[in-house]
Enzyme design. Structure first.
Site, PDB file in Angstrom:
ATOM      1  N   CYS A 173      53.021  77.386  56.669  1.00  0.00           N
ATOM      2  CA  CYS A 173      54.307  76.980  56.089  1.00  0.00           C
ATOM      3  C   CYS A 173      55.497  77.672  56.748  1.00  0.00           C
ATOM      4  O   CYS A 173      56.619  77.167  56.671  1.00  0.00           O
ATOM      5  CB  CYS A 173      54.325  77.255  54.592  1.00  0.00           C
ATOM      6  N   GLN A 216      45.693  77.596  48.114  1.00  0.00           N
ATOM      7  CA  GLN A 216      46.997  78.057  47.656  1.00  0.00           C
ATOM      8  C   GLN A 216      47.170  77.855  46.157  1.00  0.00           C
ATOM      9  O   GLN A 216      47.819  78.672  45.491  1.00  0.00           O
ATOM     10  CB  GLN A 216      48.102  77.339  48.431  1.00  0.00           C
ATOM     11  N   ARG A 269      65.037  65.858  40.598  1.00  0.00           N
ATOM     12  CA  ARG A 269      64.939  65.123  39.328  1.00  0.00           C
ATOM     13  C   ARG A 269      65.980  65.676  38.356  1.00  0.00           C
ATOM     14  O   ARG A 269      65.822  66.764  37.795  1.00  0.00           O
ATOM     15  CB  ARG A 269      63.527  65.243  38.746  1.00  0.00           C
ATOM     16  N   SER A 327      64.971  66.628  34.718  1.00  0.00           N
ATOM     17  CA  SER A 327      63.893  67.589  34.521  1.00  0.00           C
ATOM     18  C   SER A 327      64.308  68.677  33.529  1.00  0.00           C
ATOM     19  O   SER A 327      65.382  69.265  33.641  1.00  0.00           O
ATOM     20  CB  SER A 327      63.516  68.226  35.858  1.00  0.00           C
ATOM     21  N   SER A 357      55.855  73.064  44.681  1.00  0.00           N
ATOM     22  CA  SER A 357      56.683  72.334  45.634  1.00  0.00           C
ATOM     23  C   SER A 357      56.197  70.903  45.807  1.00  0.00           C
ATOM     24  O   SER A 357      55.024  70.592  45.588  1.00  0.00           O
ATOM     25  CB  SER A 357      56.683  73.045  46.987  1.00  0.00           C
ATOM     26  N   HIS A 390      58.931  70.369  50.246  1.00  0.00           N
ATOM     27  CA  HIS A 390      58.410  71.365  51.181  1.00  0.00           C
ATOM     28  C   HIS A 390      57.682  70.660  52.329  1.00  0.00           C
ATOM     29  O   HIS A 390      56.473  70.513  52.300  1.00  0.00           O
ATOM     30  CB  HIS A 390      57.465  72.292  50.413  1.00  0.00           C
ATOM     31  N   CYS A 437      55.942  82.379  51.823  1.00  0.00           N
ATOM     32  CA  CYS A 437      54.506  82.581  51.896  1.00  0.00           C
ATOM     33  C   CYS A 437      53.907  81.571  52.865  1.00  0.00           C
ATOM     34  O   CYS A 437      54.443  80.484  53.076  1.00  0.00           O
ATOM     35  CB  CYS A 437      53.863  82.445  50.516  1.00  0.00           C
ATOM     36  N   GLY A 465      49.954  80.120  54.683  1.00  0.00           N
ATOM     37  CA  GLY A 465      48.503  80.070  54.576  1.00  0.00           C
ATOM     38  C   GLY A 465      47.843  81.250  55.259  1.00  0.00           C
ATOM     39  O   GLY A 465      48.318  81.756  56.278  1.00  0.00           O
TER      40      GLY A 465
END
Length: 383
Positions: A89, A149, A204, A207, A231, A332, A362, A364
């Site tokens: 990422c 994850q 959104r 939300s 994400s 993401h 963060c 992987g």
């Protein structure tokens, strides 16, 4: 040694999976931000020494060195090379680090760093479909059947005592902040509309913690992680022009920020998402700064526990954390996210006159990059 500065940064609006950008090849998404960046900075593309591009799913439409394909798709001279980076990422944040290091060392004069991911066209995990991504020796070392994850996010929530309600409240805040930023035009200067998409597609506006509470958990029946506090799967690209301050002045360019300090580190690959905490500590120590010296923090919202645990450990101010929303709201696009976050960061720093900004995310395998940027106008005025 020379410094490294960001002259300008631009990104596409981030599209939802199978949304407005799904029909656009990732090389063309990349080419769009390359051309836009060149136009905004009056850059002669032939002067670019290299294009360093982050991308995670380097198969299918994103195979064959997507950086070089993007250069050709942009119509740039064939003399301009390109290379593709994968640090999960954090791929395009790492691309910025490599670009800045190359400029500082004198290996490059002008370099473009950025990244892309079309998760609609190249689904997450596509590169691992032909075989297990980890050998038995690695799985045996950590006593697991695999790494995930989502599992890491659940472990983080448990370790830091983050309830479903707290996570959903944070997620709703991300959407609210993203919507407010869009409404007041805070993102206009960084966006390069494409495919009829002029704003981040995933936000959104309706939300709320209550609507989010109705969603089912994604990884454990008794867990706290849902599609609403994680994400979004997305498509998008971003690009930044990097040179030295001396060369920028010689070319009549006015850079936004200096790449002050960079750091990368690893942490527990099972919990996987905790490394931004250690990367931040490392970057701040190298920079000679404290967390209170930083005026804005961009911490990628891969899952809500990531920025919340990071905030708890660093003592960061909540009002400075992802003030324009984050990946929970906007999405993401994996290999493009680091560059998209940095684009948002440098523009926000300039708009608000913030001297220092920090970005971390963060990655992987339990890794994280951290970058400290310094706003040039404020920095020069303080000297």
């Amino acid at each position: 040694m020379r410094d490294a500065v960001i002259v300008d940064a631009v990104r596409t609006p981030i599209g939802k999976r199978n949304g407005a950008l799904a029909g656009i090849h990732p090389a063309d998404l990349s080419a769009h931000v390359l051309r836009t960046l060149a136009g905004r900075t009056r850059l002669d593309p032939g002067d670019v020494d290299d294009v360093i591009w982050g991308c995670v799913g380097q198969v299918g439409d994103q195979s064959g060195d997507i950086a070089r394909t993007a250069v050709l798709a942009a119509g740039w001279p064939v003399s301009v090379p390109g290379t593709t980076v994968d640090r999960r990422c954090g791929s395009s944040q790492q691309a910025v680090h490599f670009a800045a290091a190359g400029v500082a060392a004198g290996h490059y004069d002008l370099v473009v760093a950025g990244g892309v991911e079309s998760m609609s066209r190249v689904p997450m995990g596509s590169a691992a479909r032909d075989g297990a991504p980890h050998p038995g020796s690695v799985l045996e070392r950590f006593g697991v059947d695999g790494f995930g994850q989502g599992t890491g996010a659940e472990l983080m929530a448990a370790r830091w005592g983050l309830s479903r309600q707290v996570l959903d409240e944070y997620a709703a805040r991300s959407h609210a902040r993203a919507a407010e930023a869009a409404d007041r035009g805070a993102l206009d200067g960084q966006l390069a509309p494409i495919g009829g998409l002029e704003a981040d597609e995933g936000v959104r506006r309706d939300s709320t913690p209550e609507t989010l509470a109705a969603l089912k958990t994604a990884f454990r029946p008794d867990g706290v992680i849902t599609a609403g506090n994680a994400s979004q799967i997305s498509d998008g690209a971003a690009a930044l022009l990097i040179t030295s301050s001396d060369l920028a002045r010689a070319r009549g360019m006015r850079p936004i920020a200096r790449v002050h300090t960079v750091a990368v580190t690893g942490d527990d690959p099972v919990m996987m998402l905790t490394a931004p905490i250690a990367a931040t500590a490392k970057a701040l120590k190298q920079a000679g700064l404290g967390i209170d010296d930083i005026g804005v923090y961009e911490v990628n919202e891969a899952f809500a526990p990531v920025p919340l645990a990071w905030q708890a450990e660093t003592g960061a101010h909540g009002d400075r954390l992802n003030p324009l929303g984050g990946a929970i709201a906007t999405g993401h696009p994996l290999g493009g996210t680091g560059a998209a976050l940095m684009t948002r960061l440098v523009h926000h720093m300039r708009d608000q006159g913030i001297r220092y900004g920090l970005q971390t995310m963060c990655e992987g395998g339990g890794m994280a990059n951290a970058t400290v940027l310094e706003l040039l106008d404020t920095a020069e005025a303080a000297r």
